[in-house]
Motif scaffolding. Structure first.
Motif, PDB file in Angstrom:
ATOM      1  N   VAL A 189       7.107   0.470  -2.157  1.00 16.81           N
ATOM      2  CA  VAL A 189       7.123  -0.237  -0.865  1.00 16.81           C
ATOM      3  C   VAL A 189       7.810   0.662   0.153  1.00 16.81           C
ATOM      4  O   VAL A 189       8.973   1.018  -0.007  1.00 16.81           O
ATOM      5  CB  VAL A 189       7.847  -1.585  -0.973  1.00 16.81           C
ATOM      6  N   GLY A 190       7.107   1.028   1.181  1.00 14.19           N
ATOM      7  CA  GLY A 190       7.686   1.830   2.249  1.00 14.19           C
ATOM      8  C   GLY A 190       8.035   0.969   3.447  1.00 14.19           C
ATOM      9  O   GLY A 190       7.904  -0.262   3.420  1.00 14.19           O
ATOM     10  N   PRO A 191       8.491   1.582   4.526  1.00 14.09           N
ATOM     11  CA  PRO A 191       8.875   0.803   5.713  1.00 14.09           C
ATOM     12  C   PRO A 191       7.722  -0.021   6.295  1.00 14.09           C
ATOM     13  O   PRO A 191       7.938  -1.148   6.751  1.00 14.09           O
ATOM     14  CB  PRO A 191       9.348   1.885   6.701  1.00 14.09           C
ATOM     15  N   VAL A 192       6.519   0.539   6.284  1.00 13.04           N
ATOM     16  CA  VAL A 192       5.376  -0.189   6.868  1.00 13.04           C
ATOM     17  C   VAL A 192       5.044  -1.422   6.040  1.00 13.04           C
ATOM     18  O   VAL A 192       4.872  -2.526   6.571  1.00 13.04           O
ATOM     19  CB  VAL A 192       4.155   0.743   6.980  1.00 13.04           C
TER      20      VAL A 192
ATOM     21  N   VAL B 110      -0.468 -10.322   1.123  1.00 14.23           N
ATOM     22  CA  VAL B 110       0.087  -9.391   2.107  1.00 14.23           C
ATOM     23  C   VAL B 110      -0.813  -8.157   2.175  1.00 14.23           C
ATOM     24  O   VAL B 110      -1.211  -7.601   1.147  1.00 14.23           O
ATOM     25  CB  VAL B 110       1.527  -8.999   1.724  1.00 14.23           C
ATOM     26  N   ASP B 111      -1.101  -7.730   3.377  1.00 14.11           N
ATOM     27  CA  ASP B 111      -1.949  -6.553   3.582  1.00 14.11           C
ATOM     28  C   ASP B 111      -1.268  -5.301   3.019  1.00 14.11           C
ATOM     29  O   ASP B 111      -0.136  -4.982   3.378  1.00 14.11           O
ATOM     30  CB  ASP B 111      -2.211  -6.371   5.086  1.00 14.11           C
ATOM     31  N   GLY B 112      -1.952  -4.628   2.120  1.00 12.20           N
ATOM     32  CA  GLY B 112      -1.418  -3.403   1.536  1.00 12.20           C
ATOM     33  C   GLY B 112      -0.929  -3.555   0.119  1.00 12.20           C
ATOM     34  O   GLY B 112      -0.534  -2.566  -0.512  1.00 12.20           O
ATOM     35  N   ILE B 113      -0.939  -4.755  -0.432  1.00 11.66           N
ATOM     36  CA  ILE B 113      -0.492  -4.982  -1.807  1.00 11.66           C
ATOM     37  C   ILE B 113      -1.715  -5.291  -2.661  1.00 11.66           C
ATOM     38  O   ILE B 113      -2.355  -6.335  -2.510  1.00 11.66           O
ATOM     39  CB  ILE B 113       0.530  -6.132  -1.892  1.00 11.66           C
ATOM     40  N   GLY B 114      -2.034  -4.380  -3.543  1.00 12.10           N
ATOM     41  CA  GLY B 114      -3.138  -4.565  -4.477  1.00 12.10           C
ATOM     42  C   GLY B 114      -2.645  -5.089  -5.814  1.00 12.10           C
ATOM     43  O   GLY B 114      -1.454  -5.390  -6.001  1.00 12.10           O
ATOM     44  N   GLU B 115      -3.557  -5.163  -6.752  1.00 13.45           N
ATOM     45  CA  GLU B 115      -3.216  -5.707  -8.058  1.00 13.45           C
ATOM     46  C   GLU B 115      -2.193  -4.835  -8.778  1.00 13.45           C
ATOM     47  O   GLU B 115      -1.253  -5.346  -9.398  1.00 13.45           O
ATOM     48  CB  GLU B 115      -4.489  -5.849  -8.910  1.00 13.45           C
ATOM     49  N   ARG B 116      -2.369  -3.542  -8.696  1.00 14.35           N
ATOM     50  CA  ARG B 116      -1.446  -2.656  -9.408  1.00 14.35           C
ATOM     51  C   ARG B 116      -0.048  -2.716  -8.825  1.00 14.35           C
ATOM     52  O   ARG B 116       0.945  -2.792  -9.557  1.00 14.35           O
ATOM     53  CB  ARG B 116      -1.981  -1.226  -9.358  1.00 14.35           C
ATOM     54  N   ARG B 117       0.048  -2.721  -7.503  1.00 13.58           N
ATOM     55  CA  ARG B 117       1.363  -2.781  -6.876  1.00 13.58           C
ATOM     56  C   ARG B 117       2.006  -4.151  -7.098  1.00 13.58           C
ATOM     57  O   ARG B 117       3.227  -4.246  -7.284  1.00 13.58           O
ATOM     58  CB  ARG B 117       1.234  -2.484  -5.387  1.00 13.58           C
ATOM     59  N   PHE B 118       1.185  -5.196  -7.079  1.00 10.84           N
ATOM     60  CA  PHE B 118       1.730  -6.531  -7.331  1.00 10.84           C
ATOM     61  C   PHE B 118       2.297  -6.620  -8.748  1.00 10.84           C
ATOM     62  O   PHE B 118       3.338  -7.242  -8.974  1.00 10.84           O
ATOM     63  CB  PHE B 118       0.642  -7.595  -7.123  1.00 10.84           C
TER      64      PHE B 118
ATOM     65  N   ASP C 241       3.658  -4.251 -10.396  1.00  4.64           N
ATOM     66  CA  ASP C 241       4.946  -3.551 -10.424  1.00  4.64           C
ATOM     67  C   ASP C 241       6.050  -4.359  -9.755  1.00  4.64           C
ATOM     68  O   ASP C 241       7.215  -4.291 -10.169  1.00  4.64           O
ATOM     69  CB  ASP C 241       4.818  -2.189  -9.726  1.00  4.64           C
ATOM     70  N   LEU C 242       5.698  -5.124  -8.717  1.00  7.56           N
ATOM     71  CA  LEU C 242       6.709  -5.864  -7.952  1.00  7.56           C
ATOM     72  C   LEU C 242       7.022  -7.233  -8.540  1.00  7.56           C
ATOM     73  O   LEU C 242       8.106  -7.772  -8.286  1.00  7.56           O
ATOM     74  CB  LEU C 242       6.234  -6.028  -6.502  1.00  7.56           C
ATOM     75  N   ARG C 243       6.125  -7.808  -9.289  1.00  7.34           N
ATOM     76  CA  ARG C 243       6.291  -9.182  -9.748  1.00  7.34           C
ATOM     77  C   ARG C 243       7.608  -9.432 -10.486  1.00  7.34           C
ATOM     78  O   ARG C 243       8.303 -10.412 -10.196  1.00  7.34           O
ATOM     79  CB  ARG C 243       5.100  -9.569 -10.624  1.00  7.34           C
ATOM     80  N   PRO C 244       8.030  -8.583 -11.431  1.00  5.48           N
ATOM     81  CA  PRO C 244       9.304  -8.870 -12.122  1.00  5.48           C
ATOM     82  C   PRO C 244      10.531  -8.563 -11.282  1.00  5.48           C
ATOM     83  O   PRO C 244      11.647  -8.881 -11.696  1.00  5.48           O
ATOM     84  CB  PRO C 244       9.244  -7.948 -13.344  1.00  5.48           C
ATOM     85  N   LEU C 245      10.360  -7.968 -10.086  1.00  5.24           N
ATOM     86  CA  LEU C 245      11.519  -7.559  -9.278  1.00  5.24           C
ATOM     87  C   LEU C 245      11.800  -8.501  -8.133  1.00  5.24           C
ATOM     88  O   LEU C 245      12.809  -8.310  -7.433  1.00  5.24           O
ATOM     89  CB  LEU C 245      11.277  -6.153  -8.728  1.00  5.24           C
ATOM     90  N   VAL C 246      10.939  -9.499  -7.889  1.00  4.99           N
ATOM     91  CA  VAL C 246      11.119 -10.387  -6.728  1.00  4.99           C
ATOM     92  C   VAL C 246      11.002 -11.838  -7.172  1.00  4.99           C
ATOM     93  O   VAL C 246      10.520 -12.152  -8.260  1.00  4.99           O
ATOM     94  CB  VAL C 246      10.047 -10.086  -5.644  1.00  4.99           C
TER      95      VAL C 246
END
Length: 233
Positions: A189-192, A216-224, A226-231
């Motif tokens: 996740v970057g600033p944008v 959210v625009d910019g979040i695909g399946e792979r990134r989701f 990675d983020l799911r257990p962290l949020v």
């Protein structure tokens, strides 16, 4: 016979020295021109160059061709190296703090090594040395742990020894109260993208579940994934 001809006809047929000289000059020029044409058109023997095997060429003949190739390879490597580098700021209790340029994909441990290593006695308990660095981030070594923001129990604050990332023992980041800087510390996740998450939260009145992050625009399946257990919502 010539004497019996009229005088005017005798004068016309007379051969004078001037005329003989002119005819002689013309004949000499004609003979010379004909000789020059014959000499230039004569057959000539041609010398065929000797065939040299590639392996018999001297080293000096092959060196100029090899040098540009090596120079081109070095130039390509230099360009590629410049394009695949990141810039990070290493500060705190390190021997040589400052801005460092590292290859893309470097980890916190690489940034510490580039800064001369951690000073003796520095607290690095909350420093994840295996974390992959992102361009433009700051790594703070030995900084005191900051309390999490209000309404964000167990949230992500700057952990002891690190300026970005989740500290050990900290819970998932709250999507409903995290700031852009805190979201920017999540992997990938970057600033944008962090600003897109905050804008989505403002427009929708918050996150009802973590699954809303997919919208959210910019979040695909792979990134989701990675983020799911962290949020958390």
């Amino acid at each position: 016979m010539r004497e019996r001809l009229p005088l005017w006809l005798q004068d016309s047929c007379a051969v004078r020295p001037r005329a003989v000289a002119a005819v002689g000059v013309v004949l000499i020029c004609a003979v010379g021109f004909a000789g020059q044409q014959y000499w230039s058109a004569r057959p000539r023997a041609l010398t065929v160059p000797a065939v040299v095997a590639p392996g018999a060429l001297p080293a000096a003949a092959t060196a100029p061709a090899a040098a540009p190739a090596q120079g081109a390879g070095a130039g390509a490597g230099g360009v590629g190296g410049t394009a695949a580098r990141i810039v990070v700021d290493v500060t705190g209790k390190v021997r040589d703090p400052g801005v460092r340029r590292l290859p893309a994909g470097s980890r916190v441990e690489d940034a510490l090594a580039a800064a001369g290593g951690v000073r003796p006695g520095a607290d690095t308990t909350g420093l994840n040395r295996a974390r992959v660095l992102v361009d433009g981030e700051q790594v703070v070594v030995g900084a005191p742990a900051q309390p999490p923001p209000a309404g964000m129990a167990g949230g992500m604050g700057p952990a002891s020894g690190a300026g970005f990332g989740l500290g050990p023992g900290s819970g998932p980041l709250s999507l409903g109260s995290a700031t852009v800087a805190q979201l920017d510390g999540l992997p990938g996740v970057g600033p944008v993208l962090a600003q897109h998450i905050v804008d989505f939260r403002t427009a929708r009145g918050g996150f009802r579940s973590v699954e809303d992050l997919r919208q959210v625009d910019g979040i695909g399946e792979r990134r989701f994934a990675d983020l799911r257990p962290l949020v958390r919502p």
